[in-house]
Scaffold this motif. Structure first.
Motif, PDB file in Angstrom:
ATOM      1  N   LEU A   1       0.824  -1.206   0.000  1.00 25.69           N
ATOM      2  CA  LEU A   1       0.000   0.000   0.000  1.00 25.69           C
ATOM      3  C   LEU A   1       0.861   1.262   0.000  1.00 25.69           C
ATOM      4  O   LEU A   1       0.509   2.251  -0.643  1.00 25.69           O
ATOM      5  CB  LEU A   1      -0.931  -0.017   1.207  1.00 25.69           C
ATOM      6  CG  LEU A   1      -1.929   1.131   1.350  1.00 25.69           C
ATOM      7  CD1 LEU A   1      -3.188   0.651   2.076  1.00 25.69           C
ATOM      8  CD2 LEU A   1      -1.342   2.318   2.125  1.00 25.69           C
ATOM      9  N   ARG A   2       1.998   1.232   0.682  1.00 27.48           N
ATOM     10  CA  ARG A   2       2.840   2.428   0.817  1.00 27.48           C
ATOM     11  C   ARG A   2       3.404   2.892  -0.520  1.00 27.48           C
ATOM     12  O   ARG A   2       3.858   4.037  -0.648  1.00 27.48           O
ATOM     13  CB  ARG A   2       3.990   2.154   1.783  1.00 27.48           C
ATOM     14  CG  ARG A   2       4.998   1.128   1.275  1.00 27.48           C
ATOM     15  CD  ARG A   2       6.090   0.827   2.270  1.00 27.48           C
ATOM     16  NE  ARG A   2       7.055  -0.157   1.758  1.00 27.48           N
ATOM     17  CZ  ARG A   2       6.866  -1.468   1.778  1.00 27.48           C
ATOM     18  NH1 ARG A   2       5.753  -1.961   2.300  1.00 27.48           N
ATOM     19  NH2 ARG A   2       7.786  -2.286   1.281  1.00 27.48           N
ATOM     20  N   ASN A   3       3.379   2.004  -1.534  1.00 33.31           N
ATOM     21  CA  ASN A   3       3.958   2.340  -2.835  1.00 33.31           C
ATOM     22  C   ASN A   3       2.903   2.643  -3.895  1.00 33.31           C
ATOM     23  O   ASN A   3       3.236   2.747  -5.083  1.00 33.31           O
ATOM     24  CB  ASN A   3       4.843   1.190  -3.331  1.00 33.31           C
ATOM     25  CG  ASN A   3       6.064   0.989  -2.466  1.00 33.31           C
ATOM     26  OD1 ASN A   3       6.523   1.918  -1.810  1.00 33.31           O
ATOM     27  ND2 ASN A   3       6.588  -0.224  -2.447  1.00 33.31           N
ATOM     28  N   VAL A   4       1.640   2.775  -3.506  1.00 32.84           N
ATOM     29  CA  VAL A   4       0.545   2.941  -4.466  1.00 32.84           C
ATOM     30  C   VAL A   4       0.063   4.386  -4.481  1.00 32.84           C
ATOM     31  O   VAL A   4      -0.114   5.009  -3.424  1.00 32.84           O
ATOM     32  CB  VAL A   4      -0.633   2.000  -4.120  1.00 32.84           C
ATOM     33  CG1 VAL A   4      -1.790   2.205  -5.093  1.00 32.84           C
ATOM     34  CG2 VAL A   4      -0.164   0.546  -4.146  1.00 32.84           C
ATOM     35  N   ILE A   5      -0.155   4.912  -5.681  1.00 36.14           N
ATOM     36  CA  ILE A   5      -0.793   6.218  -5.855  1.00 36.14           C
ATOM     37  C   ILE A   5      -1.853   6.077  -6.945  1.00 36.14           C
ATOM     38  O   ILE A   5      -1.830   5.141  -7.744  1.00 36.14           O
ATOM     39  CB  ILE A   5       0.215   7.325  -6.238  1.00 36.14           C
ATOM     40  CG1 ILE A   5       0.942   6.955  -7.528  1.00 36.14           C
ATOM     41  CG2 ILE A   5       1.166   7.611  -5.112  1.00 36.14           C
ATOM     42  CD1 ILE A   5       1.791   8.084  -8.069  1.00 36.14           C
ATOM     43  N   ALA A   6      -2.781   7.017  -6.979  1.00 34.17           N
ATOM     44  CA  ALA A   6      -3.857   6.979  -7.964  1.00 34.17           C
ATOM     45  C   ALA A   6      -4.110   8.381  -8.499  1.00 34.17           C
ATOM     46  O   ALA A   6      -3.857   9.375  -7.806  1.00 34.17           O
ATOM     47  CB  ALA A   6      -5.132   6.405  -7.338  1.00 34.17           C
ATOM     48  N   SER A   7      -4.616   8.439  -9.733  1.00 36.57           N
ATOM     49  CA  SER A   7      -4.881   9.739 -10.338  1.00 36.57           C
ATOM     50  C   SER A   7      -6.077   9.650 -11.275  1.00 36.57           C
ATOM     51  O   SER A   7      -6.282   8.634 -11.943  1.00 36.57           O
ATOM     52  CB  SER A   7      -3.647  10.222 -11.116  1.00 36.57           C
ATOM     53  OG  SER A   7      -3.886  11.490 -11.706  1.00 36.57           O
ATOM     54  N   ASP A   8      -6.851  10.723 -11.301  1.00 41.19           N
ATOM     55  CA  ASP A   8      -7.991  10.822 -12.210  1.00 41.19           C
ATOM     56  C   ASP A   8      -8.277  12.309 -12.429  1.00 41.19           C
ATOM     57  O   ASP A   8      -7.918  13.156 -11.595  1.00 41.19           O
ATOM     58  CB  ASP A   8      -9.229  10.125 -11.631  1.00 41.19           C
ATOM     59  CG  ASP A   8     -10.277   9.825 -12.699  1.00 41.19           C
ATOM     60  OD1 ASP A   8     -10.302   8.685 -13.193  1.00 41.19           O
ATOM     61  OD2 ASP A   8     -11.054  10.734 -13.051  1.00 41.19           O
ATOM     62  N   LEU A   9      -8.955  12.590 -13.537  1.00 39.04           N
ATOM     63  CA  LEU A   9      -9.303  13.972 -13.847  1.00 39.04           C
ATOM     64  C   LEU A   9     -10.292  14.537 -12.841  1.00 39.04           C
ATOM     65  O   LEU A   9     -10.236  15.712 -12.476  1.00 39.04           O
ATOM     66  CB  LEU A   9      -9.889  14.039 -15.264  1.00 39.04           C
ATOM     67  CG  LEU A   9     -10.367  15.406 -15.765  1.00 39.04           C
ATOM     68  CD1 LEU A   9      -9.205  16.389 -15.838  1.00 39.04           C
ATOM     69  CD2 LEU A   9     -11.024  15.248 -17.136  1.00 39.04           C
ATOM     70  N   ARG A  10     -11.210  13.683 -12.370  1.00 35.65           N
ATOM     71  CA  ARG A  10     -12.312  14.137 -11.522  1.00 35.65           C
ATOM     72  C   ARG A  10     -12.172  13.580 -10.106  1.00 35.65           C
ATOM     73  O   ARG A  10     -12.410  12.390  -9.860  1.00 35.65           O
ATOM     74  CB  ARG A  10     -13.644  13.712 -12.140  1.00 35.65           C
ATOM     75  CG  ARG A  10     -13.908  14.413 -13.467  1.00 35.65           C
ATOM     76  CD  ARG A  10     -15.209  13.963 -14.115  1.00 35.65           C
ATOM     77  NE  ARG A  10     -15.509  14.826 -15.253  1.00 35.65           N
ATOM     78  CZ  ARG A  10     -15.009  14.659 -16.476  1.00 35.65           C
ATOM     79  NH1 ARG A  10     -14.197  13.642 -16.720  1.00 35.65           N
ATOM     80  NH2 ARG A  10     -15.325  15.493 -17.457  1.00 35.65           N
ATOM     81  N   PRO A  11     -11.836  14.428  -9.129  1.00 39.12           N
ATOM     82  CA  PRO A  11     -11.662  13.950  -7.748  1.00 39.12           C
ATOM     83  C   PRO A  11     -12.948  13.425  -7.142  1.00 39.12           C
ATOM     84  O   PRO A  11     -12.902  12.657  -6.173  1.00 39.12           O
ATOM     85  CB  PRO A  11     -11.165  15.198  -7.007  1.00 39.12           C
ATOM     86  CG  PRO A  11     -11.576  16.357  -7.846  1.00 39.12           C
ATOM     87  CD  PRO A  11     -11.539  15.875  -9.267  1.00 39.12           C
ATOM     88  N   GLU A  12     -14.103  13.808  -7.703  1.00 38.34           N
ATOM     89  CA  GLU A  12     -15.376  13.301  -7.159  1.00 38.34           C
ATOM     90  C   GLU A  12     -15.446  11.776  -7.228  1.00 38.34           C
ATOM     91  O   GLU A  12     -16.034  11.131  -6.360  1.00 38.34           O
ATOM     92  CB  GLU A  12     -16.566  13.890  -7.930  1.00 38.34           C
ATOM     93  CG  GLU A  12     -16.677  15.407  -7.857  1.00 38.34           C
ATOM     94  CD  GLU A  12     -16.002  16.097  -9.015  1.00 38.34           C
ATOM     95  OE1 GLU A  12     -16.432  17.218  -9.367  1.00 38.34           O
ATOM     96  OE2 GLU A  12     -15.037  15.528  -9.589  1.00 38.34           O
ATOM     97  N   PHE A  13     -14.823  11.196  -8.253  1.00 35.35           N
ATOM     98  CA  PHE A  13     -14.851   9.739  -8.371  1.00 35.35           C
ATOM     99  C   PHE A  13     -14.072   9.071  -7.244  1.00 35.35           C
ATOM    100  O   PHE A  13     -14.483   8.042  -6.716  1.00 35.35           O
ATOM    101  CB  PHE A  13     -14.297   9.300  -9.726  1.00 35.35           C
ATOM    102  CG  PHE A  13     -15.206   9.589 -10.889  1.00 35.35           C
ATOM    103  CD1 PHE A  13     -16.581   9.496 -10.765  1.00 35.35           C
ATOM    104  CD2 PHE A  13     -14.684   9.950 -12.116  1.00 35.35           C
ATOM    105  CE1 PHE A  13     -17.424   9.755 -11.830  1.00 35.35           C
ATOM    106  CE2 PHE A  13     -15.520  10.215 -13.203  1.00 35.35           C
ATOM    107  CZ  PHE A  13     -16.893  10.122 -13.055  1.00 35.35           C
TER     108      PHE A  13
END
Length: 294
Positions: free
Chosen positions: A110-122
């Motif tokens: 978990l410490r090495n995971v990041i996430a990204s998306d255009l819409r933070p609402e999701f």
């Protein structure tokens, strides 16, 4: 008692379906053991998400299909997370974050995971979907447009170890500090949102993020065809065709255009899949792929 608001007319609860593995995953993540209660919960979040933006993958419950764990590169990806020190994993175009959660559930640190998306609402709806908060699930989420140079600065592919230090993931506000540092990038139902030129640009940008270490990978799936070209897609505005790669054109894109020829191993295949939301006889293909540094 107030009457409940009916769902948008585009949403069809009858196509909701979880297989044995999906059901077990969502029950364990949400703590909802009852099938009908779980369905009501998922439908509620789906309706909210569809109002944020009406992506077809939200309408047809693609977010519940655990895409990442069905990919051929998945086991190699999990092994990378176990064997490589600080193997940063980016789930780009993550929507609710279900694929990142599945990877963590299967052992990716978990410490090495990041996430990204255009819409933070999701991402926020992902916490609602999985009944979590940032405290027990502290995966950093970085909202932004990957085509915006302020979010991800254009840069060439890295062929030697970067001179910049590995950043603290929790402090990031853009993807630029990660150039040359990411071990694995997952991108499903993402590339097909864009035209041919934008897909090429997206490939260049994700490639710039990838660590030069052998075994570093980008993998995912999206709509494909036996021959590269345009096709209409259900859910797109009239007259807005979808640009679609073939396995051959996808391999050529990465090996020799994005990366120097011979520097990556590209695997790409078409899989014909059933779509309950499409008319009988409507053939749907997924391009399933991985790009691995040699």
């Amino acid at each position: 008692m107030a009457e409940s608001t009916p769902p948008p007319p585009d949403l069809d609860p009858s196509i909701y379906s979880l297989d044995e593995h999906e059901s077990a995953f969502f029950k364990s993540q949400t703590g909802i053991p009852d099938d009908e209660e779980l369905k009501k919960h998922i439908l509620k979040v789906q309706e909210k998400a569809y109002k944020v933006y009406p992506y077809p993958c939200i309408r047809r419950f693609a977010f519940a299909s655990l895409k990442i764990s069905r990919l051929p590169a998945y086991e190699r990806f999990l092994q990378l997370g176990k064997e490589r020190n600080c193997a940063i994993f980016l789930d780009i175009g993550c929507c609710f974050g279900n694929d990142a959660r599945k990877a963590i559930d299967d052992g990716y640190p978990l410490r090495n995971v990041i996430a990204s998306d255009l819409r933070p609402e999701f991402w926020e709806l992902g916490h609602e979907l999985f009944r979590s908060t940032p405290e027990p699930f502290p995966v950093p989420f970085i909202p932004g447009d990957v085509f915006d140079p302020a979010f991800l600065q254009p840069a060439p592919v890295v062929y030697s170890p970067p001179s910049t230090p590995v950043p603290d993931l929790s402090s990031l506000t853009s993807l630029t500090p990660l150039i040359g540092h990411i071990s694995a990038i997952h991108a499903s139902a993402f590339f097909h949102l864009f035209n041919e030129q934008k897909q090429f640009e997206l490939a260049q940008k994700t490639a710039s993020l990838l660590s030069p270490e052998p075994g570093s990978m980008i993998f995912g799936s999206h709509v494909g065809l036996p021959h590269k070209g345009l096709r209409t897609r259900r859910g797109r505005p009239a007259g807005a065709p979808l640009f679609t790669h073939s396995p051959e054109s996808w391999r050529e894109l990465w090996d020799g255009h994005v990366f120097d020829e011979g520097k990556v191993r590209v695997k790409a295949e078409l899989k014909q899949v059933e779509r309950p939301d499409l008319p009988p006889g409507d053939v749907h293909y997924l391009l399933v792929w991985s790009v691995t540094r040699l």
